[in-house]
Design a protein around this motif. Sequence first.
Motif, mmCIF file in Angstrom:
data_model
loop_
_atom_site.group_PDB
_atom_site.id
_atom_site.type_symbol
_atom_site.label_atom_id
_atom_site.label_comp_id
_atom_site.label_asym_id
_atom_site.label_seq_id
_atom_site.Cartn_x
_atom_site.Cartn_y
_atom_site.Cartn_z
ATOM 1 N N TYR A 225 10.745 -7.163 34.896
ATOM 2 C CA TYR A 225 9.761 -6.367 34.146
ATOM 3 C C TYR A 225 10.449 -5.482 33.102
ATOM 4 O O TYR A 225 10.099 -5.518 31.921
ATOM 5 C CB TYR A 225 8.942 -5.498 35.110
ATOM 6 N N LYS A 226 11.436 -4.712 33.526
ATOM 7 C CA LYS A 226 12.108 -3.809 32.590
ATOM 8 C C LYS A 226 12.791 -4.587 31.469
ATOM 9 O O LYS A 226 12.763 -4.176 30.305
ATOM 10 C CB LYS A 226 13.124 -2.947 33.337
ATOM 11 N N GLY A 227 13.392 -5.716 31.823
ATOM 12 C CA GLY A 227 14.051 -6.526 30.807
ATOM 13 C C GLY A 227 13.066 -7.072 29.791
ATOM 14 O O GLY A 227 13.329 -7.063 28.576
ATOM 15 N N ALA A 228 11.910 -7.557 30.268
ATOM 16 C CA ALA A 228 10.900 -8.122 29.375
ATOM 17 C C ALA A 228 10.318 -7.057 28.458
ATOM 18 O O ALA A 228 10.136 -7.282 27.253
ATOM 19 C CB ALA A 228 9.797 -8.774 30.200
ATOM 20 N N VAL A 229 10.026 -5.897 29.012
ATOM 21 C CA VAL A 229 9.446 -4.816 28.218
ATOM 22 C C VAL A 229 10.433 -4.336 27.150
ATOM 23 O O VAL A 229 10.044 -4.058 26.001
ATOM 24 C CB VAL A 229 9.027 -3.644 29.141
ATOM 25 N N GLU A 230 11.711 -4.255 27.504
ATOM 26 C CA GLU A 230 12.720 -3.814 26.534
ATOM 27 C C GLU A 230 12.828 -4.795 25.369
ATOM 28 O O GLU A 230 12.883 -4.389 24.197
ATOM 29 C CB GLU A 230 14.083 -3.679 27.218
ATOM 30 N N VAL A 231 12.818 -6.096 25.667
ATOM 31 C CA VAL A 231 12.913 -7.106 24.611
ATOM 32 C C VAL A 231 11.654 -7.090 23.758
ATOM 33 O O VAL A 231 11.734 -7.212 22.518
ATOM 34 C CB VAL A 231 13.138 -8.506 25.222
ATOM 35 N N MET A 232 10.487 -6.923 24.369
ATOM 36 C CA MET A 232 9.248 -6.867 23.610
ATOM 37 C C MET A 232 9.276 -5.697 22.623
ATOM 38 O O MET A 232 8.882 -5.843 21.465
ATOM 39 C CB MET A 232 8.051 -6.739 24.559
#
Length: 425
Positions: A225-232
């Motif tokens: 989740y944190k990784g996806a949100v950061e990339v978004m």
Amino acid sequence: MFDLSIPDSLSSKILGFASNLSDKNFLRIVDTLAKLTSIEWHDKGIAAMRQLIADKHPGIAGARRALQKVNPKVRGKLFNNYLLRGVLLGYKKRLAFYNEFNVAPPGNLMISPTTSCNLRCYGCYAGTHIRTDELTQAEVEHMIEEAGKAGTNLVTWLGGESFIKPWIFDVLEKFPQVGFQIFTNGLLLDDEKIARLAKLGNAIIAIGIDGPEEFTDGRKGKGAYKGAVEVMRKLSEAGVLVGYSTMVSRQNFEDIYSDAFIRTMIDNGAAFAWCAIAIPQGKACKELQIVPTDEQKAMIPDKVRQVRKNNDIVFIDFYADARITEGCGAGRVSLHVNNIGDVEPCVFFPFAVDNIRDKPFLDILKSDFLQDIRKIHKKYPGELNTCMMASKPQAVIQVVQDHHAKETSEGTLEQLSVLAEKQAK
């Protein structure tokens, strides 16, 4: 005559005006686009846009917000690749193809070059696909070229994880006039790759996020989740059009349609959302326990209306918005080429008769298998037929059996049979 476009710099200015101008001038731009429509479906879309502007709908505010954030290169590609070549003028080219060959090409070509992935998400539609073979770069490029000749200018990248393939950027660069949408978990996108996407401008990115952190990590793995949100957030800051995609299941149903979750996505750069309900595909969807209940599915249209009323985001829900494509688009609006070249009616429809390595694109389009899949849509038209795999499993089983179609995701036929039996009771 079919490849009409305007310079990206000019089209970027046009969409830039739309993001900043008054409603009155925004309507003038819509009226200009109306002059390029060809069919009633286009006219309905223009009418809907006019009504949304008149109603000061939050979705229009979301579209403006997105256009303000994307960079000029992306704005230009949005106008030329997606709106003109993909929808308005693309239809004219597809109609010409139909008139010549008596079969309609898809508006959207889906391609999964690989099923390899850096994650192992429970319930993934690709969870039981064959992993021993993959499409080559040359095969992918050939398919895009063949589809383009027929008027298909929108290409959706799926997987597995598409960014495992480093040559995906070379394909994007080779076809600057094609509109790509890439579904990804986002975790392989570093700053250099994000900058390249921003420079190319012809790819819309949909990041897989399945609800709040606890649920997303529970399905995808800790830190997803944190990784996806950061990339978004980084993609948005770079001016790339980015949103999130989610699988609506029995377990995350309330969270997905909650204002709190959607607001968090908007705050982290999401310009749009793609929502698709979990469907009975293979052993990745064991005992149908993640498929939303009938009661939940009946609630979706009202949930979507409330989401759109309360949030400035372009919110697309496959279940509630089936009317846009006049019902299930499998084999008609879309086609999916999987990682071994099998041609499926849709990425969520894992059965195939033909393979791109054995047959030309035109012959595949005209196959008896796809023709009979399209007949299911004709027999059960309209909004209720949102996904024929979920709504008409017995009809799908019959066509699969009639044509001895190969099951490309192990266990799907078994799951369909269970669902058909439940519906028959």
